[in-house]
Scaffold this motif. Sequence first.
Motif, PDB file in Angstrom:
ATOM      1  N   LEU A   1      31.934  13.982  -1.021  1.00 14.95           N
ATOM      2  CA  LEU A   1      30.895  15.005  -0.849  1.00 14.95           C
ATOM      3  C   LEU A   1      30.019  15.041  -2.102  1.00 14.95           C
ATOM      4  N   ILE A   2      28.712  15.066  -1.888  1.00 18.18           N
ATOM      5  CA  ILE A   2      27.788  15.202  -3.020  1.00 18.18           C
ATOM      6  C   ILE A   2      27.121  16.573  -2.953  1.00 18.18           C
ATOM      7  N   ASP A   3      27.248  17.293  -4.070  1.00 16.75           N
ATOM      8  CA  ASP A   3      26.572  18.578  -4.212  1.00 16.75           C
ATOM      9  C   ASP A   3      25.121  18.252  -4.584  1.00 16.75           C
ATOM     10  N   GLY A   4      24.239  18.399  -3.587  1.00 16.09           N
ATOM     11  CA  GLY A   4      22.847  17.994  -3.786  1.00 16.09           C
ATOM     12  C   GLY A   4      21.922  19.140  -4.138  1.00 16.09           C
ATOM     13  N   ALA A   5      22.510  20.283  -4.568  1.00 16.14           N
ATOM     14  CA  ALA A   5      21.676  21.471  -4.840  1.00 16.14           C
ATOM     15  C   ALA A   5      20.496  21.138  -5.750  1.00 16.14           C
ATOM     16  N   GLN A   6      20.758  20.308  -6.770  1.00 13.83           N
ATOM     17  CA  GLN A   6      19.678  19.971  -7.708  1.00 13.83           C
ATOM     18  C   GLN A   6      19.059  18.617  -7.382  1.00 13.83           C
ATOM     19  N   GLY A   7      19.577  17.965  -6.352  1.00 14.17           N
ATOM     20  CA  GLY A   7      19.148  16.590  -6.093  1.00 14.17           C
ATOM     21  C   GLY A   7      17.920  16.468  -5.221  1.00 14.17           C
ATOM     22  N   VAL A   8      17.669  17.471  -4.381  1.00 20.63           N
ATOM     23  CA  VAL A   8      16.657  17.303  -3.336  1.00 20.63           C
ATOM     24  C   VAL A   8      15.222  17.640  -3.758  1.00 20.63           C
ATOM     25  N   ALA A   9      15.068  18.360  -4.872  1.00 18.15           N
ATOM     26  CA  ALA A   9      13.724  18.841  -5.219  1.00 18.15           C
ATOM     27  C   ALA A   9      12.888  17.790  -5.936  1.00 18.15           C
ATOM     28  N   HIS A  10      13.483  16.639  -6.204  1.00 20.22           N
ATOM     29  CA  HIS A  10      12.780  15.657  -7.038  1.00 20.22           C
ATOM     30  C   HIS A  10      12.481  14.377  -6.267  1.00 20.22           C
ATOM     31  N   GLY A  11      12.538  14.481  -4.937  1.00 21.34           N
ATOM     32  CA  GLY A  11      12.255  13.307  -4.116  1.00 21.34           C
ATOM     33  C   GLY A  11      13.305  13.154  -3.036  1.00 21.34           C
ATOM     34  N   ALA A  12      12.951  12.416  -1.975  1.00 20.90           N
ATOM     35  CA  ALA A  12      13.860  12.278  -0.837  1.00 20.90           C
ATOM     36  C   ALA A  12      15.153  11.587  -1.265  1.00 20.90           C
ATOM     37  N   VAL A  13      16.198  11.875  -0.491  1.00 25.61           N
ATOM     38  CA  VAL A  13      17.527  11.339  -0.777  1.00 25.61           C
ATOM     39  C   VAL A  13      17.900  10.443   0.399  1.00 25.61           C
ATOM     40  N   ASP A  14      18.552   9.325   0.111  1.00 24.61           N
ATOM     41  CA  ASP A  14      18.933   8.428   1.199  1.00 24.61           C
ATOM     42  C   ASP A  14      20.463   8.386   1.304  1.00 24.61           C
ATOM     43  N   VAL A  15      20.992   9.185   2.214  1.00 21.07           N
ATOM     44  CA  VAL A  15      22.460   9.298   2.279  1.00 21.07           C
ATOM     45  C   VAL A  15      23.101   7.999   2.763  1.00 21.07           C
ATOM     46  N   GLN A  16      22.350   7.238   3.536  1.00 24.91           N
ATOM     47  CA  GLN A  16      22.940   5.975   4.019  1.00 24.91           C
ATOM     48  C   GLN A  16      23.047   4.954   2.897  1.00 24.91           C
ATOM     49  N   THR A  17      22.030   4.930   2.032  1.00 23.42           N
ATOM     50  CA  THR A  17      22.109   4.002   0.899  1.00 23.42           C
ATOM     51  C   THR A  17      23.186   4.450  -0.079  1.00 23.42           C
ATOM     52  N   ILE A  18      23.290   5.753  -0.287  1.00 24.63           N
ATOM     53  CA  ILE A  18      24.321   6.257  -1.216  1.00 24.63           C
ATOM     54  C   ILE A  18      25.714   5.931  -0.664  1.00 24.63           C
ATOM     55  N   GLY A  19      25.887   6.122   0.638  1.00 21.46           N
ATOM     56  CA  GLY A  19      27.169   5.777   1.251  1.00 21.46           C
ATOM     57  C   GLY A  19      28.179   6.910   1.285  1.00 21.46           C
ATOM     58  N   CYS A  20      27.750   8.134   0.957  1.00 22.90           N
ATOM     59  CA  CYS A  20      28.671   9.281   0.933  1.00 22.90           C
ATOM     60  C   CYS A  20      28.959   9.754   2.364  1.00 22.90           C
ATOM     61  N   ASP A  21      29.877  10.733   2.478  1.00 25.85           N
ATOM     62  CA  ASP A  21      30.219  11.273   3.800  1.00 25.85           C
ATOM     63  C   ASP A  21      29.550  12.611   4.054  1.00 25.85           C
ATOM     64  N   PHE A  22      29.343  13.379   2.981  1.00 27.55           N
ATOM     65  CA  PHE A  22      28.729  14.708   3.103  1.00 27.55           C
ATOM     66  C   PHE A  22      27.729  14.888   1.967  1.00 27.55           C
ATOM     67  N   TYR A  23      26.602  15.543   2.284  1.00 22.16           N
ATOM     68  CA  TYR A  23      25.605  15.861   1.253  1.00 22.16           C
ATOM     69  C   TYR A  23      25.121  17.268   1.568  1.00 22.16           C
ATOM     70  N   VAL A  24      25.152  18.160   0.599  1.00 14.60           N
ATOM     71  CA  VAL A  24      24.785  19.559   0.866  1.00 14.60           C
ATOM     72  C   VAL A  24      23.681  20.008  -0.076  1.00 14.60           C
ATOM     73  N   PHE A  25      22.826  20.879   0.417  1.00 22.97           N
ATOM     74  CA  PHE A  25      21.797  21.444  -0.464  1.00 22.97           C
ATOM     75  C   PHE A  25      21.337  22.808   0.037  1.00 22.97           C
ATOM     76  N   SER A  26      20.559  23.491  -0.812  1.00 21.46           N
ATOM     77  CA  SER A  26      20.017  24.825  -0.507  1.00 21.46           C
ATOM     78  C   SER A  26      18.505  24.731  -0.355  1.00 21.46           C
ATOM     79  N   GLY A  27      17.962  25.445   0.616  1.00 23.37           N
ATOM     80  CA  GLY A  27      16.512  25.436   0.810  1.00 23.37           C
ATOM     81  C   GLY A  27      15.745  26.008  -0.365  1.00 23.37           C
ATOM     82  N   HIS A  28      16.314  27.028  -0.999  1.00 27.11           N
ATOM     83  CA  HIS A  28      15.527  27.746  -2.021  1.00 27.11           C
ATOM     84  C   HIS A  28      15.270  26.929  -3.279  1.00 27.11           C
ATOM     85  N   LYS A  29      16.009  25.829  -3.461  1.00 29.49           N
ATOM     86  CA  LYS A  29      15.765  25.011  -4.652  1.00 29.49           C
ATOM     87  C   LYS A  29      14.777  23.888  -4.368  1.00 29.49           C
TER      88      LYS A  29
END
Length: 405
Positions: free
Chosen positions: A197-225
Amino acid sequence: MSLNVEQIRAQFPVLQEQVNGQPLVYLDNAATTQKPQAVIDALVEYYSTYNSNVHRGAHFLSDKATRRYEEARQVVANYLNASRTEEVIWTSGTTEGINLIAQGVAQRLQPGDEVVVTEMEHHANLVTWQQACKRAGAKLKVAPISDAGELDVSAFKALINEHTAFVAFPHISNALGTINPVKELTAIAKSVNALVLIDGAQGVAHGAVDVQTIGCDFYVFSGHKVFGPTGVGALWGRYEILKDWPVWLVGGEMIATVTYQDATWGELPNRLEAGTPNIAGVIGLAAAINWLQQFDANEILAHEQDLLAYATELAERIEGMRLVGTAPQKIGVMSFVLEGTHPADVGFILDKQGVAIRTGDHCAQPLMKRLGVPGTARASFSIYNTRADIDRLFSAIKKAQMMLA
Ligand code: PMP
């Protein structure tokens, strides 16, 4: 740099505010980002023209709300490069997303199993796993970081073995700004078939994330960030795993059939989304991501890196100012301490000058202890910040130093 920052700033009503008699300098973006007019408009439009419940109405408004709500799921699925739209589950935010997964993991962990996290976790991605391990009699292992706040990848690797059932780490540290090599860490965890699982709270605001390339099983984030509303977020999980994931909230919307004595569960995504969701929030989140996607992610990152480089250069000239978190791969987060002062006092004096930062332990008490600081003052930069904001920050810091000396 081709981002038109002045034009971007003009889209954020809050940035036109005065605070304590001064134009606001908002540098608390890692806590929450401000909202562009496009997001505010999407919320107002929903509540003023098609407010309705989703998935159940036999009328125009409900059809429209349902369509917008499900289109939003597609927006997030595209943003994360999910292979299926049903892999996106709406949550109230990162914390809820991690809890949803941790509760399922707690049911599956066996005594002797191991869960691996890092020393830089936010409490949301630590307390959850700590409690899951306690319940299951499993062991929590914590991968170390360097004094600069960089994960020690070989030490992380050494913690992974055939007992490792689950691995969780942040994409980016909220307290330090460190960007983790998420693809490499995931590959290490996958070498023993652990779930990741990747805690993406700070990861999403700086550009799109590619979960398939990363290869993780879960990625989570918050809208407000990510320029969206509070109270909404998303969990992405691999379809094959999520389709049988233990349900956690039960009630309306998530069932297939119900009798007085029993119930069966619906399909993804509904089976993990009980009750009336945060419809306005979901629609606002999609508006935020659509808004953000008009910009080139590399330009956003370059802009934030420029601000960080400028701030770092100014910090180096100030005697008694120490940066906390100096990993080579960082986003625009500057955590610092001023010798002989308490971060809370620094924050107070900056606020009086209209400069908003965060102070304290940043929901990372063990990390602060590891780094030997009671807390830090943290300035975090976003797409709408300017070098003039950084100049205001530093003149406020100098004033704080003088007043607290
Ligand atoms: N993880 C990280 C890295 C964060 O920065 C935050 C928010 N500060 C969270 C988790 C928790 O997010 P939320 O409070 O939106 O659930």
